[in-house]
Design an enzyme around this catalytic site. Structure first.
Site, PDB file in Angstrom:
ATOM      1  N   HIS A  13      44.530   7.502  25.474  1.00 57.90           N
ATOM      2  CA  HIS A  13      45.810   7.517  26.268  1.00 57.90           C
ATOM      3  C   HIS A  13      45.785   7.157  27.439  1.00 57.90           C
ATOM      4  O   HIS A  13      46.926   6.996  28.215  1.00 57.90           O
ATOM      5  CB  HIS A  13      46.669   8.688  25.985  1.00 57.90           C
ATOM      6  CG  HIS A  13      47.001   9.012  24.753  1.00 57.90           C
ATOM      7  ND1 HIS A  13      48.067   8.216  24.463  1.00 57.90           N
ATOM      8  CD2 HIS A  13      46.745   9.857  23.791  1.00 57.90           C
ATOM      9  CE1 HIS A  13      48.717   8.747  22.975  1.00 57.90           C
ATOM     10  NE2 HIS A  13      47.562   9.667  22.462  1.00 57.90           N
ATOM     11  N   ARG A  49      38.075   6.173  18.633  1.00 61.52           N
ATOM     12  CA  ARG A  49      38.025   5.278  17.530  1.00 61.52           C
ATOM     13  C   ARG A  49      36.866   4.270  18.104  1.00 61.52           C
ATOM     14  O   ARG A  49      36.591   3.996  19.081  1.00 61.52           O
ATOM     15  CB  ARG A  49      39.109   4.690  17.266  1.00 61.52           C
ATOM     16  CG  ARG A  49      40.024   5.236  16.305  1.00 61.52           C
ATOM     17  CD  ARG A  49      41.324   4.568  16.009  1.00 61.52           C
ATOM     18  NE  ARG A  49      42.464   5.284  15.363  1.00 61.52           N
ATOM     19  CZ  ARG A  49      42.208   5.877  14.123  1.00 61.52           C
ATOM     20  NH1 ARG A  49      41.170   5.686  13.301  1.00 61.52           N
ATOM     21  NH2 ARG A  49      43.300   6.582  13.585  1.00 61.52           N
ATOM     22  N   TYR A  83      43.210   6.078   6.247  1.00 59.80           N
ATOM     23  CA  TYR A  83      44.035   7.133   5.196  1.00 59.80           C
ATOM     24  C   TYR A  83      43.762   8.473   5.663  1.00 59.80           C
ATOM     25  O   TYR A  83      42.623   8.723   5.785  1.00 59.80           O
ATOM     26  CB  TYR A  83      43.981   6.688   3.972  1.00 59.80           C
ATOM     27  CG  TYR A  83      44.689   5.424   3.431  1.00 59.80           C
ATOM     28  CD1 TYR A  83      45.965   5.402   3.435  1.00 59.80           C
ATOM     29  CD2 TYR A  83      43.735   4.307   3.333  1.00 59.80           C
ATOM     30  CE1 TYR A  83      46.605   4.177   2.993  1.00 59.80           C
ATOM     31  CE2 TYR A  83      44.511   2.861   3.211  1.00 59.80           C
ATOM     32  CZ  TYR A  83      45.722   3.097   2.817  1.00 59.80           C
ATOM     33  OH  TYR A  83      46.137   1.664   2.683  1.00 59.80           O
ATOM     34  N   GLY A 119      40.131  14.041  19.056  1.00 55.52           N
ATOM     35  CA  GLY A 119      41.110  13.454  18.225  1.00 55.52           C
ATOM     36  C   GLY A 119      41.788  12.063  18.720  1.00 55.52           C
ATOM     37  O   GLY A 119      42.830  11.880  18.603  1.00 55.52           O
ATOM     38  N   TYR A 173      54.950  11.622  21.459  1.00 52.36           N
ATOM     39  CA  TYR A 173      54.709  12.667  20.685  1.00 52.36           C
ATOM     40  C   TYR A 173      56.118  13.452  20.651  1.00 52.36           C
ATOM     41  O   TYR A 173      56.182  14.335  21.193  1.00 52.36           O
ATOM     42  CB  TYR A 173      53.383  13.746  21.179  1.00 52.36           C
ATOM     43  CG  TYR A 173      52.137  12.904  20.917  1.00 52.36           C
ATOM     44  CD1 TYR A 173      51.641  12.701  19.537  1.00 52.36           C
ATOM     45  CD2 TYR A 173      51.421  12.469  22.018  1.00 52.36           C
ATOM     46  CE1 TYR A 173      50.417  12.202  19.522  1.00 52.36           C
ATOM     47  CE2 TYR A 173      49.974  11.869  22.000  1.00 52.36           C
ATOM     48  CZ  TYR A 173      49.765  11.761  20.596  1.00 52.36           C
ATOM     49  OH  TYR A 173      48.474  11.095  20.516  1.00 52.36           O
TER      50      TYR A 173
END
Ligand code: SAM
Length: 285
Positions: A160, A189, A206, A155, A47
């Site tokens: 991670h 996801r 998208y 999110g 990031y």
């Protein structure tokens, strides 16, 4: 570039410019073989300011509000939640949303860049002063005091963590900062679908119309490497661990959560390979 490394101008002005431009746009670094970067500590390097700024510039918060609706606010209210620990604050979207909805919110992130952006965003979106804590999930209780009615990790953030040990450690920390009847909300996801059905153009996601795209560039059972493309042709990557939904549910139960309910794209009933995102709600008692 340190100030004493300056070359050229006597007054040091060129050195100062170099220093500023390097600090303003540090590049992402995945080394010689990006597919070998499978480490829970690497997120702070991924990031970069450039990525974070571009992301926030292009992902319209208003549109994100609209597409998410009041799902999380309603869910938290239905569990009688008043206090929330947002452990994956990022640029602050959910923290700001929850403060505005009246929740007593504390915002945590392991990336100092993210927290400072979140703090700025809190001020620009409604003049909120975010209560931020810089902490890594694996050692959360060293920095976070008190207990909360809910912990949110949203999110696609939990992805991670690359080792099961780190995942268990983080979940145990989330568990311990929850009050006895508290809930953890965690999303990711639909990696099952990406792993099992292969990825194709169908798996280009998208954001905000067609302006920002995210696509899995490489996937195996231990790595999902996503590429993010922006309209100015710049691109960034994130290396993530592809979490299978049954595995996450099992881990949640194994660290002590009593009940785990899952939603697919905010719906209670869903076919396993349909949703893009899974949301799990884990109850402590
Ligand atoms: N929740 C935000 C959103 O939806 O916009 C941010 C999501 S961003 C994909 C993931 C966030 O998790 C990043 O801000 C990153 O710094 C944070 N993160 C990843 N691993 C972490 C860890 N081990 N401890 C603390 N924060 C971590």
């Amino acid at each position: 570039v340190r100030s004493d490394d300056r070359t050229g101008d006597q007054d040091g002005s060129r050195g100062a410019v170099i220093e500023k431009s390097i600090e303003a746009h540090p590049a992402q670094s995945f080394g010689d073989d990006p597919l070998e970067v499978r480490e829970s500590d690497h997120y702070t390097d991924e990031y970069t300011d450039g990525f974070v700024d571009k992301w926030d510039e292009l992902i319209d918060w208003k549109k994100r509000y609209e597409s998410e609706g009041s799902f999380f606010v309603d869910l938290l209210k239905s569990h009688g939640v008043e206090s929330v620990l947002d452990v994956a604050t990022g640029t602050g979207f959910h923290s700001v949303r929850l403060i505005e909805a009246g929740f007593d919110t504390v915002s945590v992130d392991g990336s100092a860049e993210m927290l400072s952006k979140a703090f700025e965003n809190g001020q620009s979106y409604g003049g909120h002063i975010l209560r931020v804590v810089h902490a890594d999930w694996r050692w959360l209780t060293q920095d976070v005091q008190g207990q909360f009615d809910a912990v949110i990790c949203l999110g696609n953030s939990f992805t991670h963590l690359f080792s099961e040990r780190d995942r268990r450690k983080a979940l145990a920390e989330f568990y311990s900062v929850l009050k006895p009847n508290g809930i953890l909300i965690i999303d990711h996801r639909n990696y099952d679908s990406i792993l099992d059905n292969g990825f194709s153009s169908k798996h280009t996601y998208y954001y905000c119309g067609e302006s920002v795209s995210a696509e899995p560039e490489y996937v195996d059972e231990g790595l999902a490497r996503f590429r993010y493309r922006f309209p100015d042709k710049s691109q960034y990557h994130l290396n993530m661990y592809p979490l299978r939904q049954d595995y996450v549910r099992r881990l949640l139960r194994e660290v002590g959560f009593q009940q785990v309910d899952s939603y697919g794209d905010f719906q209670e009933n869903f076919a396993d390979d349909e949703p893009d995102f899974l949301v799990h709600i884990a109850e402590k008692a």
